[in-house]
Design an enzyme around this catalytic site. Structure first.
Site, PDB file in Angstrom:
ATOM      1  N   HIS A 289       1.110  -1.204  -0.288  1.00 18.60           N
ATOM      2  CA  HIS A 289       0.050   0.181   0.196  1.00 18.60           C
ATOM      3  C   HIS A 289       1.236   1.248   0.364  1.00 18.60           C
ATOM      4  CE1 HIS A 289       1.273   0.011   4.011  1.00 18.60           C
ATOM      5  NE2 HIS A 289       0.727   1.131   4.696  1.00 18.60           N
TER       6      HIS A 289
HETATM    7  N1  UDP Z   1      -4.584  -5.639   8.589  1.00 23.89           N
HETATM    8  C1  UDP Z   1      -5.601  -6.078   8.557  1.00 23.89           C
HETATM    9  N2  UDP Z   1      -5.926  -6.255   7.630  1.00 23.89           N
HETATM   10  C2  UDP Z   1      -5.455  -6.714   6.273  1.00 23.89           C
HETATM   11  C3  UDP Z   1      -4.434  -6.304   6.008  1.00 23.89           C
HETATM   12  C4  UDP Z   1      -3.356  -5.740   6.779  1.00 23.89           C
HETATM   13  O1  UDP Z   1      -5.483  -5.793   9.564  1.00 23.89           O
HETATM   14  O2  UDP Z   1      -5.980  -7.724   5.297  1.00 23.89           O
HETATM   15  C5  UDP Z   1      -3.258  -5.587   9.617  1.00 23.89           C
HETATM   16  C6  UDP Z   1      -1.662  -6.098  10.041  1.00 23.89           C
HETATM   17  O3  UDP Z   1      -2.042  -6.455  10.911  1.00 23.89           O
HETATM   18  C7  UDP Z   1      -1.272  -4.408  10.435  1.00 23.89           C
HETATM   19  C8  UDP Z   1      -1.790  -3.479  10.382  1.00 23.89           C
HETATM   20  O4  UDP Z   1      -3.025  -4.140   9.680  1.00 23.89           O
HETATM   21  O5  UDP Z   1      -1.089  -4.691  12.303  1.00 23.89           O
HETATM   22  C9  UDP Z   1      -1.454  -2.436   8.950  1.00 23.89           C
HETATM   23  O6  UDP Z   1      -1.588  -1.601   8.879  1.00 23.89           O
HETATM   24  P1  UDP Z   1      -0.948  -1.051   7.159  1.00 23.89           P
HETATM   25  O7  UDP Z   1      -0.585  -1.726   6.396  1.00 23.89           O
HETATM   26  O8  UDP Z   1      -2.482  -0.619   6.463  1.00 23.89           O
HETATM   27  O9  UDP Z   1       0.154   0.401   7.760  1.00 23.89           O
HETATM   28  P2  UDP Z   1       1.663   0.538   8.167  1.00 23.89           P
HETATM   29  O10 UDP Z   1       1.635  -0.160   9.339  1.00 23.89           O
HETATM   30  O11 UDP Z   1       2.478   0.028   7.293  1.00 23.89           O
HETATM   31  O12 UDP Z   1       1.376   2.000   8.438  1.00 23.89           O
END
Ligand code: UDP
Length: 398
Positions: A205
């Site tokens: 993403h």
């Molecule tokens: N996650 C979730 N469902 C999904 C994909 C990711 O619950 O289908 C959770 C994942 O376990 C993690 C979080 O979303 O804890 C990550 O969010 P994201 O990738 O949007 O943001 P980042 O961590 O890169 O800031």
């Protein structure tokens, strides 16, 4: 009613990582959601999973277009909210636009600020998140650093010792609370027609990967070369870009889904042969569920993961090649990781941060009274904000 703690958040990872703290703080905590992520699965559904009531600031649609305008609108709305109902302390997490807006609004309202997940640095100045996290750390009266490396980064920027608390990362507690047990995991694998250790769970993403048609095309193409089922829950931003760039045909060899419920995602992460991701949270979770992770990023603010639970590749043909090698050796990698401790701690972070917040929000908390814990004096200028000049940086009593 005066709330002791106001938590400002706006995205899925903030909800997940702040939930263990919010649940320890109790009922006089207000959780303000900025509306940055407004997809049901990315906000309301995650909040419901953890049992967290949200106060909605406004909806995403009401924000002006563009990051700068969005930030300005959020600060304005938060400033109004914080002045109308001033808490004893404001908490933000991570490096999002919402976190920076919360930090700026707390500063303008002259309220103490605590930053959870402080001190991460990618040193990649092309990333807006890097600027956000630096600014928030310097605005915060108390920086909760997950790892020793994060603490060292803060010290290197001359943030004084009494404003740093080494805590671990609350993601460990989030996983401990939400990872389904073996029977539910088996049921969830059946639901997706998968068998343990024979599939890949991928998420993409980051703007650097999904905002450019050629890079997104390359990454989706590489995922299809691995030779195992690839399950890809689509982040709304990624879904939008695939649509806009006419890349829907690249999805047919993959198993795409809507964003999954958090426990379901963790169950699949636990049972996968490997993870492939550009997400910060997913890398950290890999170290708790002990599944190897290929990180697709140009730079990282989590080097603790590299060479232990994961390896980083830039978007290239190397992605498919590495994944095929790992798949071949999957049992050996899982065996190696099974007993390796997570660099993000053992599940005590939320308790430590909640204790610090409870101390800070005591009624009558006196000017320059230090918070103490096993590390000694901490965060004293957090407690005294509002009673002496803004952004005081010298330790109390000096
Ligand atoms: N996650 C979730 N469902 C999904 C994909 C990711 O619950 O289908 C959770 C994942 O376990 C993690 C979080 O979303 O804890 C990550 O969010 P994201 O990738 O949007 O943001 P980042 O961590 O890169 O800031």
């Amino acid at each position: 009613m005066n709330h002791h703690v106001t938590v400002v958040l706006g995205t899925r990872p903030e909800l997940i990582k702040l939930a263990p703290i919010i649940n320890l703080l109790g009922s006089d905590t207000m959780v303000v959601h900025t509306g940055q992520h407004d997809h049901e699965q990315m906000s309301a559904r995650i909040a419901a999973t953890f049992g967290i009531p949200l106060q909605h600031l406004t909806t995403r649609r009401e924000y002006a277009q563009g990051r700068g305008s969005q930030l300005g609108d959020m600060v304005t709305a938060l400033d109004r909210r914080l002045r109308a109902d001033p808490p004893a302390v404001v908490v933000v997490q991570g490096d999002t636009t919402s976190a920076l807006a919360g930090a700026l609004a707390a500063n303008h309202a002259d309220l103490p600020l605590v930053h959870v997940e402080a001190g991460l640095r990618s040193f990649d100045r092309a990333m807006p998140e890097e600027h956000n996290r630096v600014l928030i750390d310097h605005l915060a009266g108390l920086c909760c650093a997950p790892t020793e490396l994060n603490r060292a980064n803060l010290r290197a920027e001359a943030i004084p010792e009494h404003r740093i608390l080494l805590t671990g990362n609350t993601i460990v507690e989030a996983v401990q609370a939400m990872l389904p047990g073996p029977t539910s995991r088996t049921r969830l694998l059946h639901k997706h027609k998968l068998t343990a250790r024979s599939f890949v769970l991928a998420t993409l993403h980051r703007p650097e990967n999904v905002d450019h048609p050629e890079i997104l095309d390359l990454l989706l193409t590489e995922l299809a070369t691995i030779g195992a089922p690839v399950i890809l829950p689509l982040h709304p931003r990624t879904a939008r870009c695939i649509d806009e760039f006419g890349l829907a045909h690249r999805l047919s060899p993959l198993q795409t889904t809507e964003p999954l419920d958090y426990p379901e995602f963790l169950a699949l992460a636990h049972s996968a042969a490997m993870l492939i991701s550009d997400s910060g949270g997913v890398q950290e979770e890999a170290s708790v569920v002990k599944t190897p992770v290929i990180v697709v990023r140009r730079s990282t603010e989590r080097p603790e993961i590299e060479t232990t639970f994961g390896l980083r590749v830039i978007p290239s043909r190397e992605l498919g090649a590495l994944a095929r090698r790992w798949l071949h050796d999957s049992d050996r990698y899982h065996h190696k990781l099974a007993d390796l401790p997570s660099p993000f701690g053992d599940g005590a972070a939320a308790r430590q941060i909640a204790d610090a917040l409870n101390q800070l929000s005591q009624p009558g908390y006196e000017i320059r009274r230090p918070i103490t814990n096993s590390d000694g004096r901490l965060g004293d200028d957090v407690a005294s904000r509002g009673k002496r000049p803004r952004l005081a940086t010298s330790p109390a009593g000096k």
